[in-house]
Design a protein around this motif. Structure first.
Motif, PDB file in Angstrom:
ATOM      1  N   LEU A  90       0.852  -1.167  -0.076  1.00  0.00           N
ATOM      2  CA  LEU A  90       0.070   0.128   0.085  1.00  0.00           C
ATOM      3  C   LEU A  90       0.766   1.306  -0.007  1.00  0.00           C
ATOM      4  O   LEU A  90       0.737   2.260  -0.751  1.00  0.00           O
ATOM      5  CB  LEU A  90      -1.178   0.068   1.163  1.00  0.00           C
ATOM      6  N   LYS A  91       1.887   1.060   0.704  1.00  0.00           N
ATOM      7  CA  LYS A  91       2.776   2.557   0.858  1.00  0.00           C
ATOM      8  C   LYS A  91       3.150   2.495  -0.596  1.00  0.00           C
ATOM      9  O   LYS A  91       3.855   3.511  -1.005  1.00  0.00           O
ATOM     10  CB  LYS A  91       3.982   2.110   1.984  1.00  0.00           C
ATOM     11  N   ARG A  92       3.893   1.672  -1.139  1.00  0.00           N
ATOM     12  CA  ARG A  92       4.603   1.586  -2.478  1.00  0.00           C
ATOM     13  C   ARG A  92       3.445   2.418  -3.579  1.00  0.00           C
ATOM     14  O   ARG A  92       3.702   3.108  -4.137  1.00  0.00           O
ATOM     15  CB  ARG A  92       5.031   0.313  -3.067  1.00  0.00           C
ATOM     16  N   LEU A  93       2.219   1.837  -3.568  1.00  0.00           N
ATOM     17  CA  LEU A  93       1.138   2.614  -4.214  1.00  0.00           C
ATOM     18  C   LEU A  93       0.862   4.058  -4.023  1.00  0.00           C
ATOM     19  O   LEU A  93       0.905   5.008  -4.987  1.00  0.00           O
ATOM     20  CB  LEU A  93      -0.309   1.856  -4.380  1.00  0.00           C
ATOM     21  N   ILE A  94       1.028   4.349  -2.840  1.00  0.00           N
ATOM     22  CA  ILE A  94       0.865   5.692  -2.299  1.00  0.00           C
ATOM     23  C   ILE A  94       1.969   6.590  -2.832  1.00  0.00           C
ATOM     24  O   ILE A  94       1.735   7.644  -3.398  1.00  0.00           O
ATOM     25  CB  ILE A  94       0.346   5.831  -0.955  1.00  0.00           C
ATOM     26  N   HIS A  95       3.043   5.902  -2.821  1.00  0.00           N
ATOM     27  CA  HIS A  95       4.229   6.718  -2.952  1.00  0.00           C
ATOM     28  C   HIS A  95       4.385   7.019  -4.380  1.00  0.00           C
ATOM     29  O   HIS A  95       4.915   8.180  -4.764  1.00  0.00           O
ATOM     30  CB  HIS A  95       5.572   5.872  -2.634  1.00  0.00           C
ATOM     31  N   ASN A  96       3.735   6.329  -5.271  1.00  0.00           N
ATOM     32  CA  ASN A  96       3.839   6.369  -6.876  1.00  0.00           C
ATOM     33  C   ASN A  96       2.561   6.963  -7.384  1.00  0.00           C
ATOM     34  O   ASN A  96       2.578   7.141  -8.772  1.00  0.00           O
ATOM     35  CB  ASN A  96       4.170   4.892  -7.414  1.00  0.00           C
ATOM     36  N   MET A  97       1.917   7.336  -6.571  1.00  0.00           N
ATOM     37  CA  MET A  97       0.719   8.048  -7.145  1.00  0.00           C
ATOM     38  C   MET A  97       1.002   9.331  -8.042  1.00  0.00           C
ATOM     39  O   MET A  97       1.794  10.026  -7.448  1.00  0.00           O
ATOM     40  CB  MET A  97      -0.438   8.623  -6.099  1.00  0.00           C
ATOM     41  N   TRP A  98       0.384   9.469  -9.087  1.00  0.00           N
ATOM     42  CA  TRP A  98       0.568  10.641  -9.735  1.00  0.00           C
ATOM     43  C   TRP A  98       1.979  10.697 -10.456  1.00  0.00           C
ATOM     44  O   TRP A  98       2.470  11.795 -10.313  1.00  0.00           O
ATOM     45  CB  TRP A  98      -0.048  11.879  -9.511  1.00  0.00           C
ATOM     46  N   ASN A  99       2.706   9.713 -10.715  1.00  0.00           N
ATOM     47  CA  ASN A  99       4.145   9.747 -11.150  1.00  0.00           C
ATOM     48  C   ASN A  99       4.389   9.757 -12.613  1.00  0.00           C
ATOM     49  O   ASN A  99       5.321   9.889 -13.164  1.00  0.00           O
ATOM     50  CB  ASN A  99       4.874   8.770 -10.551  1.00  0.00           C
ATOM     51  N   GLY A 100       3.176   9.911 -13.323  1.00  0.00           N
ATOM     52  CA  GLY A 100       3.170  10.054 -14.767  1.00  0.00           C
ATOM     53  C   GLY A 100       3.352   8.738 -15.455  1.00  0.00           C
ATOM     54  O   GLY A 100       3.447   8.590 -16.592  1.00  0.00           O
ATOM     55  N   GLU A 101       3.239   7.579 -14.378  1.00  0.00           N
ATOM     56  CA  GLU A 101       3.644   6.174 -15.164  1.00  0.00           C
ATOM     57  C   GLU A 101       2.357   5.189 -14.624  1.00  0.00           C
ATOM     58  O   GLU A 101       1.771   5.669 -13.907  1.00  0.00           O
ATOM     59  CB  GLU A 101       4.831   5.581 -14.590  1.00  0.00           C
ATOM     60  N   LEU A 127      -8.057  -2.387  -0.622  1.00  0.00           N
ATOM     61  CA  LEU A 127      -7.318  -1.451   0.198  1.00  0.00           C
ATOM     62  C   LEU A 127      -6.865  -0.008  -0.163  1.00  0.00           C
ATOM     63  O   LEU A 127      -6.801   0.794   0.333  1.00  0.00           O
ATOM     64  CB  LEU A 127      -6.014  -2.376   0.792  1.00  0.00           C
ATOM     65  N   PHE A 128      -6.340  -0.032  -1.420  1.00  0.00           N
ATOM     66  CA  PHE A 128      -5.951   1.161  -2.152  1.00  0.00           C
ATOM     67  C   PHE A 128      -7.273   1.953  -2.450  1.00  0.00           C
ATOM     68  O   PHE A 128      -7.340   3.167  -2.351  1.00  0.00           O
ATOM     69  CB  PHE A 128      -5.169   0.946  -3.388  1.00  0.00           C
TER      70      PHE A 128
END
Length: 424
Positions: free
Chosen positions: A8-19, A38-39
């Motif tokens: 979950l932390k990895r998903l949150i960290h990569n939000m709106w990263n253009g990928e 969860l997300f």
């Protein structure tokens, strides 16, 4: 529901990263729950409106029409194009079910889901997430298909730490159960031993084998089954397609080609059911082509495949350690060192050479070291490296952790799995 905070932390960290966020992993390991529960709940808690999260579960009948990538893309564009000041999220589950289609309106070109996702991620008000259970055309080709604009998050079955956070109680008893039935999330809802065994057996037969056969147009399902049996019986042992083909040829009284075996083994790897660890020459700093080691992504599936007939705790422990190291994101190889003392030229093995960027450690897996010969064997390979990288022996037979006179760290298995010790 187990909180899978690391993912979950990895998903949150990569939000709106253009990928495009590509969530991979074996089927039924919890990818969909990770994304769609969860997300999803996290986004709602942050004030995202429900209708701004576009969800497509392509393995569900009501979403079958969206397996056509053009149909899916057009639906999403209609939903977001006139609302450029608002943020939208796109969730696509089991993206491997999409089909290639011919776009007659644009000169009859062939269109794939990757073409559509590359088009969609250009929208500044859309953040895209997909899950997939097959690396063929997905994780292996992420850099190519998404033109270097994708973030992969690989999800594993429950780690022992995640499993224990739910069951609690006596740690050793919990570990014994985990080493027998593994970490498929659905097992947490099953209490009866027979129900657990039936579930894992059914997963193998009705999901994994069927998927591999259908996706790769397998003609000899019997040979695929024999290969899975062989790999299950040989976890933590060195082997190669030639050895497997020779064993099957002898067993079936017909010639089984090593090329066919190699292809079928690769299909099991592409499905994330099996992982392969290559052998690495510690001194020569090169890889050997063969033989390699093969591990099951989940030891419960491995045990179920053999109908619980071959329960070797030492080999299963090594498989569990390998999976845990991979789950933590390390690069893991099988180490080879050469003993040239007294005119000998013997290759000895280090179970795991673990790399984290520019850092490296060596790990031996030892269920128990209760004889002088076993102790000498485990220590010898580590000492032959003759370097200053940290050396660890993970053991089941010690009550506490300690450094020996050679500077080698002896670590209790449960402490390692529960994250109580720092590897680096």
């Amino acid at each position: 529901m187990v909180k899978r905070d690391s993912y979950l932390k990895r998903l949150i960290h990569n939000m709106w990263n253009g990928e495009v966020k590509v969530i991979t992993g074996i089927r039924r390991c919890g990818k969909s729950v990770m994304l769609f529960d969860l997300f999803y709940e996290y986004l709602l808690s942050q004030g995202v409106p429900e209708d701004h999260i576009l969800k497509f579960e392509l393995d569900q009948r009501r979403y079958y029409k969206y397996r056509n990538p053009i149909t899916l893309c057009e639906y999403v564009e209609d939903a977001i194009c006139d609302k450029k000041e608002e943020k939208f999220y796109l969730f696509i589950d089991e993206v491997q079910y999409t089909t290639k289609v011919v776009d007659e309106e644009n000169g009859g070109i062939t269109v794939t889901i990757y073409d559509m996702l590359n088009e969609l991620k250009a929208y500044k008000n859309l953040d895209v997430y997909v899950t997939g259970s097959n690396s063929k055309g997905l994780s292996n080709d992420i850099a190519t298909e998404f033109r270097g604009r994708a973030t992969q998050i690989h999800v594993y079955p429950l780690s022992f730490e995640e499993y224990y956070s739910h069951v609690k109680g006596d740690e050793r008893k919990a570990l014994d159960t985990y080493m027998l039935y593994g970490g498929m999330p659905r097992l947490l809802a099953l209490e009866d031993e027979k129900d657990k065994k039936d579930y894992l057996t059914s997963l193998f037969r009705e999901v994994y084998i069927r998927d591999i056969v259908e996706r790769n147009k397998i003609e000899r399902e019997d040979i695929l089954g024999d290969i899975l049996n062989f790999l299950a019986s040989q976890i933590s042992s060195l082997t190669n397609p030639t050895n497997i083909s020779n064993a099957l040829t002898s067993m079936k009284n017909e010639k089984i080609s090593s090329t066919l075996v190699a292809n079928y083994v690769q299909h099991t790897i592409d499905s994330f059911l099996i992982s392969m660890a290559k052998r690495y020459d510690v001194k020569g700093k090169t890889y050997f082509q063969y033989p390699n080691k093969y591990y099951y992504t989940d030891v419960g599936l491995r045990n179920a495949r053999l109908n619980y007939r071959q329960y070797d705790p030492g080999h299963i422990m090594e498989n569990v350690i390998y999976n845990e190291l991979m789950r933590r994101g390390y690069s893991v190889d099988v180490g080879v060192v050469t003993d040239r003392s007294k005119g000998k030229n013997l290759q000895k093995e280090i179970d795991f050479v673990v790399n984290d960027a520019d850092r490296k450690i060596y790990i031996q897996s030892a269920f128990r070291m209760d004889t002088e010969q076993k102790t000498s064997s485990e220590l010898a390979s580590l000492m032959l490296t003759k370097d200053f990288f940290k050396k660890i022996i993970i053991r089941m037979d010690i009550p506490h952790n300690f450094y020996d006179e050679n500077g080698i760290f002896h670590c209790n298995l449960i402490d390692f799995l529960l994250g109580r010790v720092e590897l680096f």
